[in-house]
Write an enzyme that holds these catalytic residues in place. Structure first.
Site, PDB file in Angstrom:
ATOM      1  N   ARG A 220       0.697  -0.895  -0.052  1.00 35.47           N
ATOM      2  CA  ARG A 220      -0.564   0.120  -0.094  1.00 35.47           C
ATOM      3  C   ARG A 220       1.043   1.303  -0.003  1.00 35.47           C
ATOM      4  NH1 ARG A 220      -5.212  -1.969   3.603  1.00 35.47           N
ATOM      5  NH2 ARG A 220      -6.589  -2.491   2.091  1.00 35.47           N
TER       6      ARG A 220
ATOM      7  N   LYS B 129     -15.753 -16.402   5.155  1.00 34.33           N
ATOM      8  CA  LYS B 129     -16.911 -16.414   4.771  1.00 34.33           C
ATOM      9  C   LYS B 129     -17.704 -16.003   4.421  1.00 34.33           C
ATOM     10  CE  LYS B 129     -17.219 -14.848  10.176  1.00 34.33           C
ATOM     11  NZ  LYS B 129     -17.145 -13.494  10.795  1.00 34.33           N
TER      12      LYS B 129
HETATM   13  P1  ADP Z   1      -9.647 -11.073   1.263  1.00 29.87           P
HETATM   14  O1  ADP Z   1      -9.192 -10.609   2.495  1.00 29.87           O
HETATM   15  O2  ADP Z   1      -8.680 -11.738   0.274  1.00 29.87           O
HETATM   16  O3  ADP Z   1     -11.381 -10.819   0.915  1.00 29.87           O
HETATM   17  P2  ADP Z   1     -11.212 -12.998   3.705  1.00 29.87           P
HETATM   18  O4  ADP Z   1     -10.854 -12.454   4.009  1.00 29.87           O
HETATM   19  O5  ADP Z   1     -12.264 -12.888   2.985  1.00 29.87           O
HETATM   20  O6  ADP Z   1     -10.333 -12.920   2.086  1.00 29.87           O
HETATM   21  O7  ADP Z   1     -10.156 -14.069   3.796  1.00 29.87           O
HETATM   22  C1  ADP Z   1      -9.102 -14.997   3.528  1.00 29.87           C
HETATM   23  C2  ADP Z   1      -8.899 -16.470   5.062  1.00 29.87           C
HETATM   24  O8  ADP Z   1      -9.947 -16.381   4.691  1.00 29.87           O
HETATM   25  C3  ADP Z   1      -7.586 -16.387   4.416  1.00 29.87           C
HETATM   26  O9  ADP Z   1      -7.141 -15.692   6.490  1.00 29.87           O
HETATM   27  C4  ADP Z   1      -7.802 -18.195   5.154  1.00 29.87           C
HETATM   28  O10 ADP Z   1      -6.849 -19.166   5.876  1.00 29.87           O
HETATM   29  C5  ADP Z   1      -9.477 -18.048   5.070  1.00 29.87           C
HETATM   30  N1  ADP Z   1      -9.111 -19.289   4.653  1.00 29.87           N
HETATM   31  C6  ADP Z   1      -9.319 -20.055   3.448  1.00 29.87           C
HETATM   32  N2  ADP Z   1      -9.224 -21.504   3.285  1.00 29.87           N
HETATM   33  C7  ADP Z   1      -9.829 -21.543   4.233  1.00 29.87           C
HETATM   34  C8  ADP Z   1     -10.617 -22.368   4.909  1.00 29.87           C
HETATM   35  N3  ADP Z   1     -10.747 -23.843   4.385  1.00 29.87           N
HETATM   36  N4  ADP Z   1     -11.102 -22.587   6.685  1.00 29.87           N
HETATM   37  C9  ADP Z   1     -10.634 -21.509   7.259  1.00 29.87           C
HETATM   38  N5  ADP Z   1     -10.141 -20.801   6.171  1.00 29.87           N
HETATM   39  C10 ADP Z   1      -9.861 -20.741   5.450  1.00 29.87           C
END
Ligand code: ADP
Ligand code: MG
Length: 403
Positions: free
Chosen positions: A35, A200
């Site tokens: 950033r 989520k």
């Molecule tokens: P972004 O910030 O790119 O929008 P999110 O905050 O929605 O992404 O999600 C990121 C998190 O999701 C990561 O920390 C990752 O570890 C978690 N994650 C991905 N797949 C799984 C899974 N199968 N079980 C638990 N956590 C997960």
């Protein structure tokens, strides 16, 4: 929307720039300076034109008062290195030190003010309290440039109210982000695939809803996929599951069918007994997830299928890691998907804080993608079709003058 070009002669002008410098810190060490780097071109341009540049930003979520762990001081050092010039750091945002620092700025010099969220007025829900703080911010400068894309969806003093009080323009970073997001929502080249993952479903409902009518294919992985798999009647063991969203997932699956959008879900998953880096990982078919294990990544067969959809698309938007990429054993799915994005013959966009961090952590470089969005929440809200206050206010101030 007015751009920096429309602000007139900048030499000697005090220009307040709202940047997004909300970097991850380990103590005083910046662990990902993406950033800060992204904010440099706009600041450099103002420097080159002889403006007195006053950079305004937040870090973390302090509670409206000074909190040393969220000081922007380490960012001032990094910004100095990247600009190749000393960035003066003011130890407050609108106080005595900020005023002195700004008064001492010469043409083409840069100051960074302390974390704007050390002031209760910044994020206040009370218009008058926010406005009073915005008055103090506006008093420091002649012009305002909104360049913090990660915050344009916030109705906050340094994003929204200050733009009402000074001649305002959008910076190059926000302009570039908006152009890319427009291409994703208005006239995407087809086929258009949207790839969603992350933790989520409930975070991404609005995006799924809006993009279902735009995309040709929706690819789903990550933690959110287990709610979809549950909606299809699969057992998901101890995987992340939002019980209250299963109905919503079901509805999306049937709406996609009606709209002719294909939804691609994994056929295999990597499971482990615990959420731990060294937990013994095995790959199972989606209908064979053991009751006492959790899915922590998509399996190799799914990753390859996802990659094929991605490589065959002309436009790809990806938000949300495919697995727990922070642990090496569960990073393969995210790596394969990222790799496929780099091979897209068309526009590939990575959006989301964790997704951007993931591609960098996995060794990809920014220039391998069409665009890496700096603002997770802001890009998602834009893609949901929402009005972003920080952009709307710039439109308003622009049209007032042209009217
Ligand atoms: P972004 O910030 O790119 O929008 P999110 O905050 O929605 O992404 O999600 C990121 C998190 O999701 C990561 O920390 C990752 O570890 C978690 N994650 C991905 N797949 C799984 C899974 N199968 N079980 C638990 N956590 C997960
Ligand atoms: Mg995130």
């Amino acid at each position: 929307m007015k751009t920096v070009d429309d602000l007139g002669k900048l030499k000697g002008k005090r220009v307040l720039v709202r940047s997004d410098l909300n970097v991850p810190l380990d103590g005083a060490t910046i662990t990902d300076d993406g950033r800060v780097r992204a904010s440099v071109p706009t600041i450099q341009r103002l420097v080159d034109e002889g403006a007195r540049v006053i950079v305004l930003a937040h870090l973390g979520r302090p509670k409206g008062e000074p909190d040393p762990q969220y000081s922007l001081a380490p960012v001032a050092s990094r910004l100095s290195e990247l600009l190749g010039t000393t960035v003066r750091f003011a130890s407050d945002t609108v106080g005595v030190d900020a005023q002195r620092t700004v008064a001492e700025l010469g043409n083409g010099e840069v100051a960074l003010l302390e974390n704007v969220r050390f002031n209760a007025g910044e994020t206040s829900k009370d218009d008058a309290e926010r406005g009073a703080f915005a008055d103090q911010l506006a008093a420091l400068a002649d012009l305002f440039v909104s360049d913090g894309f990660g915050v344009v969806h916030r109705k906050q003093a340094s994003v929204y109210d200050v733009a009402e009080r000074l001649p305002a323009a959008v910076g190059g970073l926000v302009q570039a982000e908006v152009e890319v997001l427009k291409r994703l929502t208005e006239s995407p080249e087809r086929p258009y695939a949207v790839v969603l993952g992350g933790s989520k479903v409930s975070d991404k409902l609005g995006v799924i809803d809006h993009l279902l009518t735009k995309a040709d294919t929706l690819v789903i992985g990550g933690g959110m996929v287990f709610t979809f798999l549950a909606a299809q009647g699969h057992g998901v063991g101890t995987s992340l599951l939002e019980q209250d969203q299963i109905g919503v997932a079901e509805e999306y699956l049937s709406r996609a069918r009606e709209l002719g959008v294909s939804i691609v879900l994994p056929t295999d998953v990597v499971v482990a007994p615990e959420f731990k880096a060294d937990a013994p990982a095995t790959t199972v078919a989606v209908d064979q997830i053991p009751d006492d294990q959790m899915g922590l990544d998509i399996g190799p067969e799914s990753a390859e299928a996802f990659a094929e959809v991605i490589r065959g698309s002309k436009t790809v938007f990806w938000n949300g890691p495919m697995g727990v990429f922070e642990m090496a054993a569960f990073a393969a799915g995210t790596r394969t998907v990222a790799q496929a994005l780099t091979e897209v013959d068309g526009l590939s966009v990575v959006g989301g804080g964790d997704s951007a961090a993931a591609v960098r952590q996995l060794g990809f470089t920014d220039d391998q993608f069409g665009h890496i969005s700096t603002g997770g929440g802001a890009s998602l809200e834009y893609l949901e079709g929402k009005t972003l206050p920080g952009l709307a206010i710039l439109d308003e101030s622009g049209s007032e003058e042209s009217a």
